[in-house]
Design an enzyme around this catalytic site. Structure first.
Site, mmCIF file in Angstrom:
data_model
loop_
_atom_site.group_PDB
_atom_site.id
_atom_site.type_symbol
_atom_site.label_atom_id
_atom_site.label_comp_id
_atom_site.label_asym_id
_atom_site.label_seq_id
_atom_site.Cartn_x
_atom_site.Cartn_y
_atom_site.Cartn_z
ATOM 1 N N GLY A 1 7.245 14.001 2.474
ATOM 2 C CA GLY A 1 6.660 14.975 2.889
ATOM 3 C C GLY A 1 4.963 15.055 2.816
ATOM 4 O O GLY A 1 4.463 16.207 3.347
ATOM 5 N N GLU B 1 -1.215 4.791 9.859
ATOM 6 C CA GLU B 1 -2.982 4.638 9.340
ATOM 7 C C GLU B 1 -3.453 5.942 10.152
ATOM 8 O O GLU B 1 -4.583 5.701 10.519
ATOM 9 C CB GLU B 1 -3.408 3.401 9.443
ATOM 10 N N PHE C 1 1.012 -1.252 -0.014
ATOM 11 C CA PHE C 1 0.026 -0.087 0.117
ATOM 12 C C PHE C 1 1.021 1.231 -0.072
ATOM 13 O O PHE C 1 1.631 1.439 1.032
ATOM 14 C CB PHE C 1 -0.980 0.046 1.255
ATOM 15 N N ARG D 1 -8.560 0.971 10.147
ATOM 16 C CA ARG D 1 -8.522 1.825 11.475
ATOM 17 C C ARG D 1 -8.963 0.810 12.647
ATOM 18 O O ARG D 1 -8.311 0.812 13.701
ATOM 19 C CB ARG D 1 -8.990 3.044 11.369
ATOM 20 N N LEU E 1 0.843 4.828 -0.118
ATOM 21 C CA LEU E 1 0.363 6.124 0.030
ATOM 22 C C LEU E 1 1.194 7.110 0.501
ATOM 23 O O LEU E 1 1.365 8.383 -0.033
ATOM 24 C CB LEU E 1 -0.929 6.091 0.903
#
Length: 389
Positions: free
Chosen positions: A121, A373, A115, A252, A117
């Protein structure tokens, strides 16, 4: 709270998972190298049917899996979670072709997903990601130029080139494919991000493992003009942020379940230690300062468990307050696990700091979930925003 009591078959399943984690998965984890992908462990999760169940069950089932595995083998729990996180966008929003090509291997544990993502920055502020997906214009005889398709210059936009860096990426650089989130519309914030399925063997894609406190396969990815096409888009162009958030809202609460599993493992070890360890003329459990701390550890762990189950149940019922309940569950459970593990170390004394001790292992494991997450501070921001909506 009777509403959150597990059904007998659920409790039996959790007991079975803890046994599998301890007897079958723990030996495989111990044979692996810390910080590297343990393919035999992932394949065992597939052989046991856990990866299949991961993609066919609801949020509560996912939480029960993660909590139960974490109590017996945190590495197995993490392998399951990273596989789910990387492949969930494909399973939930991918095309029929993408699912047919990749998901059978994912479910069997033969194909590993990542994953992608976060960026150097853009961690907690995922909407600020800058990895660029620049259109690639193609020309040639019999092309769109001659048929009049395309923009004013006669060029047809058919593909993109991905350029930039991703950091803190699950299963990098070992995965077989990555769900990569890239900026397709500059200046559009969350509405200008597209999700792409990028096979690991695409030209221009490279990665490096990171040496982390927790022994997980985490790394960086460098994308140097990596070519992706329309067939690689997951979902809808410029709507990839929703794909990411839908995935994170599912996972989550289960991060909280991972934390609860670690807290319960630390609590179990503490109950055994304080009942058997003699000090100051009697067992440690007879000291009020000790027994009261253990009572606090147990109470917080159970409260965290109920919050996690409530959030997962809300997700499965498609209730409107899922973002708030998911954030509350992750916030409280991960902070609780940090407290419980730290307290367990304190009550065990120096032996818990020795390399290889269960609590030394949990102490390194428990810190990361408060960050990934969505850090604790992000969860508080989500909760506050939902309260004032």
């Amino acid at each position: 709270m009777p509403g959150f009591a597990l059904e007998p078959e659920q409790q039996t399943w959790c007991d079975t998972l803890r046994t599998l984690a301890r007897e079958k998965l723990r030996p495989l984890a111990e044979q692996g190298e810390a910080g590297h992908l343990n393919r035999p462990l992932v394949e065992a999760l597939g052989e046991l049917g856990l990866l299949e169940r991961l993609f066919t069950s609801g949020a509560l089932d996912l939480c029960l899996m993660r909590e139960s595995l974490a109590r017996g083998c945190t590495e197995a729990e993490t392998a399951l979670a990273l596989q789910g996180l990387g492949a969930a966008p494909v399973a939930r929003a991918g095309t029929d072709e993408q699912r047919a090509r990749w998901m059978p291997g994912v479910r069997a544990g033969r194909t590993v997903a990542g994953f992608a993502l976060s960026e150097p920055g853009a961690g907690s502020d995922a909407a600020a990601l800058t990895l660029a997906a620049e259109p690639e214009r193609r020309y040639g005889s019999g092309s769109a130029r001659e048929s009049g398709a395309g923009g004013s210059d006669g060029a047809a936009v058919g593909d993109w080139r991905l350029s930039g860096e991703k950091c803190w990426i699950s299963n990098a650089p070992y995965a077989d494919f990555y769900t990569v989130f890239a900026r397709t519309t500059p200046g559009a914030g969350a509405r200008g991000i597209t999700a792409f399925l990028v096979p690991a063997d695409r030209a221009g894609l490279s990665g490096t493992a990171l040496d982390m406190l927790s022994p997980h396969p985490i790394g960086t990815l460098v994308l140097d003009g990596v070519r992706v096409g329309r067939a690689d888009v997951i979902g809808v162009p410029d709507r990839g942020f929703r794909v990411a958030m839908d995935t994170l809202n599912l996972f989550r609460p289960s991060v909280g379940a991972f934390a609860v599993g670690m807290a319960q493992a630390a609590l179990d070890a503490t109950l055994a230690h304080t009942a058997g360890r003699t000090a100051f003329g009697g067992p440690l459990k007879d000291l009020q300062s000790v027994s009261h701390l253990v009572a606090e550890m147990a109470t917080r762990t159970e409260a965290a468990r109920l919050l996690v189950y409530a959030a997962a149940s809300a997700y499965d019922r498609n209730e409107p307050d899922v973002p708030k309940s998911s954030a509350m569950a992750k916030l409280f459970a991960t902070e609780t696990a940090q407290f419980v593990v730290d307290s367990a170390v304190q009550l065990h004394g120096a032996r818990a700091l020795r390399r290889g001790h269960l609590l030394e292992h949990l102490y390194r494991e428990v810190r990361a979930p408060r960050i990934y997450e969505g850090a604790t501070e992000v969860q508080r921001t989500i909760i506050a925003k939902e309260l004032y909506a």
